[in-house]
Write a protein that holds these residues in place. Structure first.
Motif, PDB file in Angstrom:
ATOM      1  N   ASP A   1       0.820  -1.222   0.000  1.00 22.71           N
ATOM      2  CA  ASP A   1       0.000   0.000   0.000  1.00 22.71           C
ATOM      3  C   ASP A   1       0.849   1.265   0.000  1.00 22.71           C
ATOM      4  O   ASP A   1       0.553   2.244   0.698  1.00 22.71           O
ATOM      5  N   GLY A   2       1.934   1.256  -0.780  1.00 20.21           N
ATOM      6  CA  GLY A   2       2.752   2.454  -0.923  1.00 20.21           C
ATOM      7  C   GLY A   2       3.772   2.680   0.159  1.00 20.21           C
ATOM      8  O   GLY A   2       4.406   3.737   0.192  1.00 20.21           O
ATOM      9  N   ASP A   3       3.943   1.702   1.050  1.00 21.17           N
ATOM     10  CA  ASP A   3       4.926   1.833   2.124  1.00 21.17           C
ATOM     11  C   ASP A   3       5.912   0.675   2.098  1.00 21.17           C
ATOM     12  O   ASP A   3       5.527  -0.468   1.832  1.00 21.17           O
ATOM     13  N   VAL A   4       7.178   0.963   2.385  1.00 16.47           N
ATOM     14  CA  VAL A   4       8.129  -0.081   2.748  1.00 16.47           C
ATOM     15  C   VAL A   4       7.926  -0.338   4.242  1.00 16.47           C
ATOM     16  O   VAL A   4       8.070   0.577   5.054  1.00 16.47           O
ATOM     17  N   VAL A   5       7.563  -1.573   4.588  1.00 16.39           N
ATOM     18  CA  VAL A   5       7.182  -1.888   5.965  1.00 16.39           C
ATOM     19  C   VAL A   5       8.332  -2.607   6.663  1.00 16.39           C
ATOM     20  O   VAL A   5       8.878  -3.583   6.140  1.00 16.39           O
ATOM     21  N   CYS A   6       8.690  -2.118   7.839  1.00 18.16           N
ATOM     22  CA  CYS A   6       9.801  -2.656   8.621  1.00 18.16           C
ATOM     23  C   CYS A   6       9.325  -2.926  10.046  1.00 18.16           C
ATOM     24  O   CYS A   6       8.209  -2.551  10.427  1.00 18.16           O
ATOM     25  N   PHE A   7      10.191  -3.561  10.838  1.00 14.24           N
ATOM     26  CA  PHE A   7       9.904  -3.732  12.262  1.00 14.24           C
ATOM     27  C   PHE A   7      11.135  -3.342  13.062  1.00 14.24           C
ATOM     28  O   PHE A   7      12.268  -3.461  12.590  1.00 14.24           O
ATOM     29  N   THR A   8      10.905  -2.853  14.262  1.00 15.18           N
ATOM     30  CA  THR A   8      12.021  -2.424  15.091  1.00 15.18           C
ATOM     31  C   THR A   8      12.698  -3.625  15.740  1.00 15.18           C
ATOM     32  O   THR A   8      12.112  -4.701  15.884  1.00 15.18           O
ATOM     33  N   SER A   9      13.930  -3.410  16.119  1.00 10.43           N
ATOM     34  CA  SER A   9      14.688  -4.415  16.852  1.00 10.43           C
ATOM     35  C   SER A   9      13.958  -4.752  18.158  1.00 10.43           C
ATOM     36  O   SER A   9      13.315  -3.891  18.761  1.00 10.43           O
ATOM     37  N   PRO A  10      14.042  -6.006  18.616  1.00  8.84           N
ATOM     38  CA  PRO A  10      13.457  -6.359  19.918  1.00  8.84           C
ATOM     39  C   PRO A  10      14.025  -5.525  21.062  1.00  8.84           C
ATOM     40  O   PRO A  10      13.410  -5.420  22.120  1.00  8.84           O
ATOM     41  N   MET A  11      15.192  -4.919  20.852  1.00  4.56           N
ATOM     42  CA  MET A  11      15.821  -4.108  21.889  1.00  4.56           C
ATOM     43  C   MET A  11      15.378  -2.646  21.824  1.00  4.56           C
ATOM     44  O   MET A  11      15.801  -1.837  22.645  1.00  4.56           O
TER      45      MET A  11
END
Length: 465
Positions: A133-143
């Motif tokens: 949907d027009g975004d590069v989706v990432c996730f943060t580090s567990p830390m």
């Protein structure tokens, strides 16, 4: 009619202004193509449309490009970008031991190489390889202090954060859905969610009683790229339906075994012994976990590029080509298995296919130093040539296979085996460290390519267009 001198001069000035404006508009509507012919290349080779340097963009002496998919929490030394059509999204940072210092996400215009936007990219555990949907989706580090899913708008770089209390360890995307794997892998307490950036479990959530040690967690633990989901944690592997998340099969990996997905939700289960990394058997599993075909020992094909045209193209194992639906033998060919050890004494009985491109397989036998093109529908050999040089296939434009090695890029005509063009890296940049092998290539179509190395990204396109 005779104009008074003052009126005549005004009219001439107005006409001149109109002509000048018209010319200016014509120049703007038809800008000069700045594509440069690369010295020493044939006319069929694409020219250099643009080139960007990480140091010049970032300003730090040791800045390098990194692949957002690998994240920025640790430096996995992965070069690349997320191809988002008109924009390529990459990370620039400075390698500092096992870390990437002060990473920044950049949106680069795929046509001109101009920087469209930049945004902070610290503490990212990883990103999906395709936009949603027009975004590069990432996730943060567990830390991270505030765990979240993080979206980078492809057009503007605007950041959207969706806070979460999940311990996310993997993320992937397909068909405008985001798939998130989270939980405590060391307690076999894991869940997979399907949703969106704003609502990450909007579609479904499924629990999986499987796990591994954190230090053994693979960077590609979650794969949704081939028509089904596959979750691989240590020795445990599970398949699941992408639509509703229902588990479909499980398998166990032993020794140095691995699994590889291919088109139409098939999985290659490669049983490899750790001693000498020698194959001891393999099978192809369908989306229910049923073994379509199995082999004992020889002939596992290590494909660097796997893009069959459709489900009618057979899948390769050992010296055979098998129907993807029922596992029946379509044809066999001894060329599909390496004829003896290579120069390093290894590789005997390994599969020779290195790429599946539409309805053609590209074979390389390092024992005989030959490259071969095979029609996958019939098994007919299209061509064979002796070659000391054979790189990894990194791209395909529907007609040419684009190969890379440490020295450059070159295109091979799949139907004839002829080298259509060859671009040495040193012909593009005199600095031998500026553009190197092991980069990432994107074929944009119509002879347009983007190639990313650690220090430099280049855009290539046909001369005159």
């Amino acid at each position: 009619m005779a104009w008074p001198p003052g009126i005549r001069n005004l009219v001439l000035a107005a006409v001149a202004a109109v002509v000048t404006s018209t010319v200016a508009v014509a120049v703007l509507l038809h800008p000069e193509d700045g594509t440069r012919k690369i010295t020493g290349t044939v006319d069929a080779a694409p020219g250099l449309a643009w080139s960007i340097d990480a140091v010049a963009i970032d300003g730090r002496a040791s800045a390098e490009f990194r692949d957002p998919v690998a994240g920025t929490e640790f430096d996995l030394d992965a070069t690349g970008f997320v191809d988002a059509g008109d924009t390529v999204v990459t990370v620039i940072g400075v390698a500092d031991g096992s870390m990437v210092r002060d990473p920044v996400m950049y949106g680069i215009d795929a046509t001109t190489g101009a920087t469209r936007w930049r945004a902070p990219a610290g503490e990212l555990g990883g990103c999906a390889g395709t936009p949603v949907d027009g975004d590069v989706v990432c996730f943060t580090s567990p830390m991270a202090e505030v765990p979240a899913l993080v979206g980078y708008d492809v057009a503007s770089g605007a950041i959207t954060r969706t806070p979460t209390d999940w311990l996310v360890f993997a993320l992937a995307a397909a068909d405008d859905r985001v798939y998130i794997a989270e939980g405590d892998v060391e307690s076999d307490d894991v869940r997979v969610h399907a949703g969106t950036l704003a609502d990450p479990d909007a579609y479904w959530t499924r629990a999986f009683a499987m796990g591994t040690l954190w230090e053994d967690l693979s960077s590609d633990a979650l794969d949704v790229s081939r028509g089904q989901g596959v979750l691989a944690l240590g020795a445990d592997v599970a398949g699941f339906d992408l639509g509703g998340g229902d588990p479909t099969w499980t398998a166990q990996l032993h020794g140095c075994s691995r699994i590889t997905q291919t088109f139409d939700a098939l999985v290659l289960h490669d049983h490899t012994g750790c001693a000498g990394y020698s194959p001891v058997g393999a099978e192809i599993l369908d989306r229910t976990g049923r073994a379509l075909v199995a082999t004992n020992g020889e002939g596992v094909h290590d494909l660097t590029f796997d893009r069959p045209a459709d489900a009618t193209i057979p899948v390769l194992l050992a010296d055979g080509a098998y129907d993807r639906r029922d596992g029946t033998v379509r044809w066999t060919d001894t060329d599909l298995v390496q004829n003896g050890p290579d120069r390093n004494g290894g590789g005997a009985n390994r599969g020779t296919a290195t790429a599946v491109l539409g309805d053609v397989a590209l074979l390389h036998d390092p024992a005989t130093l030959t490259a071969t093109g095979v029609n996958l529908r019939t098994g007919q050999r299209l061509w064979r040539r002796n070659t000391e040089r054979f790189g990894a296939v990194h791209g395909w434009d529907g007609h040419f296979a684009i190969l890379t090695d440490a020295t450059g890029l070159w295109a091979v005509d799949l139907r004839t085996g002829e080298i259509t063009w060859d671009i040495p890296f040193l012909a593009v940049h005199a600095d031998p460290d500026a553009i190197t092998g092991e980069g990432e290539l994107s074929a944009k179509g119509n002879g347009h390519y983007i190639y990313a190395a650690r220090r430099t990204i280049i855009g290539l396109r046909p001369l005159g267009g």
